[in-house]
Design a protein around this motif. Structure first.
Motif, PDB file in Angstrom:
ATOM      1  N   VAL A   1     114.140 -24.952  30.967  1.00  0.00           N
ATOM      2  CA  VAL A   1     113.033 -23.991  30.875  1.00  0.00           C
ATOM      3  C   VAL A   1     113.286 -22.909  29.843  1.00  0.00           C
ATOM      4  O   VAL A   1     112.397 -22.096  29.577  1.00  0.00           O
ATOM      5  N   LYS A   2     114.452 -22.901  29.262  1.00  0.00           N
ATOM      6  CA  LYS A   2     114.816 -21.856  28.301  1.00  0.00           C
ATOM      7  C   LYS A   2     113.832 -21.852  27.139  1.00  0.00           C
ATOM      8  O   LYS A   2     113.501 -22.900  26.577  1.00  0.00           O
ATOM      9  N   GLY A   3     113.368 -20.656  26.802  1.00  0.00           N
ATOM     10  CA  GLY A   3     112.398 -20.512  25.723  1.00  0.00           C
ATOM     11  C   GLY A   3     110.955 -20.649  26.161  1.00  0.00           C
ATOM     12  O   GLY A   3     110.043 -20.325  25.395  1.00  0.00           O
ATOM     13  N   ARG A   4     110.733 -21.126  27.374  1.00  0.00           N
ATOM     14  CA  ARG A   4     109.371 -21.293  27.896  1.00  0.00           C
ATOM     15  C   ARG A   4     109.085 -20.373  29.078  1.00  0.00           C
ATOM     16  O   ARG A   4     107.957 -19.919  29.249  1.00  0.00           O
ATOM     17  N   PHE A   5     110.087 -20.108  29.898  1.00  0.00           N
ATOM     18  CA  PHE A   5     109.930 -19.288  31.095  1.00  0.00           C
ATOM     19  C   PHE A   5     110.615 -17.940  30.890  1.00  0.00           C
ATOM     20  O   PHE A   5     111.636 -17.851  30.210  1.00  0.00           O
ATOM     21  N   THR A   6     110.056 -16.915  31.518  1.00  0.00           N
ATOM     22  CA  THR A   6     110.641 -15.582  31.472  1.00  0.00           C
ATOM     23  C   THR A   6     110.628 -14.973  32.865  1.00  0.00           C
ATOM     24  O   THR A   6     109.571 -14.901  33.507  1.00  0.00           O
ATOM     25  N   ILE A   7     111.797 -14.541  33.319  1.00  0.00           N
ATOM     26  CA  ILE A   7     111.901 -13.855  34.607  1.00  0.00           C
ATOM     27  C   ILE A   7     111.966 -12.360  34.357  1.00  0.00           C
ATOM     28  O   ILE A   7     112.585 -11.900  33.395  1.00  0.00           O
ATOM     29  N   SER A   8     111.296 -11.601  35.211  1.00  0.00           N
ATOM     30  CA  SER A   8     111.337 -10.141  35.099  1.00  0.00           C
ATOM     31  C   SER A   8     111.290  -9.542  36.497  1.00  0.00           C
ATOM     32  O   SER A   8     110.880 -10.213  37.447  1.00  0.00           O
ATOM     33  N   LYS A   9     111.692  -8.291  36.581  1.00  0.00           N
ATOM     34  CA  LYS A   9     111.811  -7.636  37.898  1.00  0.00           C
ATOM     35  C   LYS A   9     111.273  -6.222  37.793  1.00  0.00           C
ATOM     36  O   LYS A   9     111.674  -5.466  36.902  1.00  0.00           O
ATOM     37  N   ASP A  10     110.392  -5.853  38.695  1.00  0.00           N
ATOM     38  CA  ASP A  10     109.833  -4.510  38.751  1.00  0.00           C
ATOM     39  C   ASP A  10     110.243  -3.885  40.075  1.00  0.00           C
ATOM     40  O   ASP A  10     109.638  -4.168  41.114  1.00  0.00           O
ATOM     41  N   ASN A  11     111.262  -3.059  40.044  1.00  0.00           N
ATOM     42  CA  ASN A  11     111.775  -2.468  41.284  1.00  0.00           C
ATOM     43  C   ASN A  11     110.794  -1.451  41.874  1.00  0.00           C
ATOM     44  O   ASN A  11     110.846  -1.162  43.071  1.00  0.00           O
ATOM     45  N   ASN A  12     109.917  -0.905  41.070  1.00  0.00           N
ATOM     46  CA  ASN A  12     108.917   0.035  41.585  1.00  0.00           C
ATOM     47  C   ASN A  12     107.849  -0.689  42.403  1.00  0.00           C
ATOM     48  O   ASN A  12     107.264  -0.100  43.322  1.00  0.00           O
ATOM     49  N   ARG A  13     107.591  -1.936  42.044  1.00  0.00           N
ATOM     50  CA  ARG A  13     106.593  -2.743  42.753  1.00  0.00           C
ATOM     51  C   ARG A  13     107.229  -3.735  43.723  1.00  0.00           C
ATOM     52  O   ARG A  13     106.521  -4.531  44.346  1.00  0.00           O
ATOM     53  N   ASN A  14     108.557  -3.720  43.836  1.00  0.00           N
ATOM     54  CA  ASN A  14     109.282  -4.656  44.712  1.00  0.00           C
ATOM     55  C   ASN A  14     108.906  -6.104  44.406  1.00  0.00           C
ATOM     56  O   ASN A  14     108.742  -6.926  45.325  1.00  0.00           O
ATOM     57  N   THR A  15     108.776  -6.432  43.159  1.00  0.00           N
ATOM     58  CA  THR A  15     108.282  -7.741  42.758  1.00  0.00           C
ATOM     59  C   THR A  15     109.126  -8.331  41.629  1.00  0.00           C
ATOM     60  O   THR A  15     109.526  -7.613  40.706  1.00  0.00           O
ATOM     61  N   VAL A  16     109.359  -9.631  41.733  1.00  0.00           N
ATOM     62  CA  VAL A  16     109.965 -10.388  40.648  1.00  0.00           C
ATOM     63  C   VAL A  16     108.937 -11.400  40.166  1.00  0.00           C
ATOM     64  O   VAL A  16     108.165 -11.943  40.964  1.00  0.00           O
ATOM     65  N   TYR A  17     108.911 -11.621  38.857  1.00  0.00           N
ATOM     66  CA  TYR A  17     107.914 -12.495  38.249  1.00  0.00           C
ATOM     67  C   TYR A  17     108.593 -13.660  37.542  1.00  0.00           C
ATOM     68  O   TYR A  17     109.741 -13.574  37.105  1.00  0.00           O
ATOM     69  N   LEU A  18     107.855 -14.740  37.411  1.00  0.00           N
ATOM     70  CA  LEU A  18     108.276 -15.848  36.572  1.00  0.00           C
ATOM     71  C   LEU A  18     107.075 -16.239  35.709  1.00  0.00           C
ATOM     72  O   LEU A  18     106.114 -16.834  36.208  1.00  0.00           O
ATOM     73  N   GLN A  19     107.123 -15.851  34.449  1.00  0.00           N
ATOM     74  CA  GLN A  19     106.088 -16.232  33.498  1.00  0.00           C
ATOM     75  C   GLN A  19     106.440 -17.608  32.943  1.00  0.00           C
ATOM     76  O   GLN A  19     107.523 -17.785  32.377  1.00  0.00           O
ATOM     77  N   MET A  20     105.534 -18.554  33.105  1.00  0.00           N
ATOM     78  CA  MET A  20     105.791 -19.930  32.695  1.00  0.00           C
ATOM     79  C   MET A  20     104.783 -20.324  31.621  1.00  0.00           C
ATOM     80  O   MET A  20     103.576 -20.371  31.891  1.00  0.00           O
ATOM     81  N   ASN A  21     105.278 -20.570  30.444  1.00  0.00           N
ATOM     82  CA  ASN A  21     104.439 -20.978  29.309  1.00  0.00           C
ATOM     83  C   ASN A  21     104.785 -22.393  28.870  1.00  0.00           C
ATOM     84  O   ASN A  21     105.833 -22.922  29.231  1.00  0.00           O
ATOM     85  N   SER A  22     103.896 -22.983  28.104  1.00  0.00           N
ATOM     86  CA  SER A  22     104.116 -24.342  27.576  1.00  0.00           C
ATOM     87  C   SER A  22     104.539 -25.301  28.690  1.00  0.00           C
ATOM     88  O   SER A  22     105.519 -26.042  28.555  1.00  0.00           O
ATOM     89  N   LEU A  23     103.810 -25.263  29.776  1.00  0.00           N
ATOM     90  CA  LEU A  23     104.183 -26.059  30.943  1.00  0.00           C
ATOM     91  C   LEU A  23     104.122 -27.544  30.647  1.00  0.00           C
ATOM     92  O   LEU A  23     103.258 -28.025  29.890  1.00  0.00           O
TER      93      LEU A  23
END
Length: 120
Positions: free
Chosen positions: A63-85
């Motif tokens: 998934v390297k180069g296509r997916f991005t993980i991020s974390k927002d501690n203020n919103r208590n949320t972690v995200y996984l942006q998935m592109n070029s699926l």
């Protein structure tokens, strides 16, 4: 900590989805987070991980180069942006809280999973 994953769905190959995982019950900023996935008939596999501060990330080669993980501690949320699926990204995706590791056994808390289906 309790985890609730969302954002899965059906998308065509080449499309994008963003998964979210919202935590409750404990201090979210104390946890490293990971995303894993499991396809039918296969073992659960590591996708991405992020440190508790969000300062470091790591991805599976697939998934390297296509997916991005991020974390927002203020919103208590972690995200996984998935592109070029790709069709082979089809799986149930799980978020997990625990230690910064690729081994799922390092994570003590798991969300319920969200289905991602990529059509050709």
């Amino acid at each position: 900590v309790q985890l609730q994953a969302s954002g899965g769905g059906l998308v065509r190959a080449g499309g994008s989805l963003r998964l979210s995982c919202t935590a409750s019950g404990r201090t979210f900023s104390n946890y490293d987070m990971g995303w894993f996935r499991q396809a039918p008939g296969k073992e659960r596999e590591f996708v991405a991980r992020i440190t508790r501060s969000g300062g470091s990330t790591n991805y599976a080669d697939s998934v390297k180069g296509r997916f991005t993980i991020s974390k927002d501690n203020n919103r208590n949320t972690v995200y996984l942006q998935m592109n070029s699926l790709k069709v082979e990204d089809t799986a149930v995706y799980y978020c997990a809280a625990g230690l910064y590791a690729v081994d799922p056994r390092a994570y003590d808390n798991w969300g319920q999973g969200t289905q991602v289906t990529v059509s050709s």
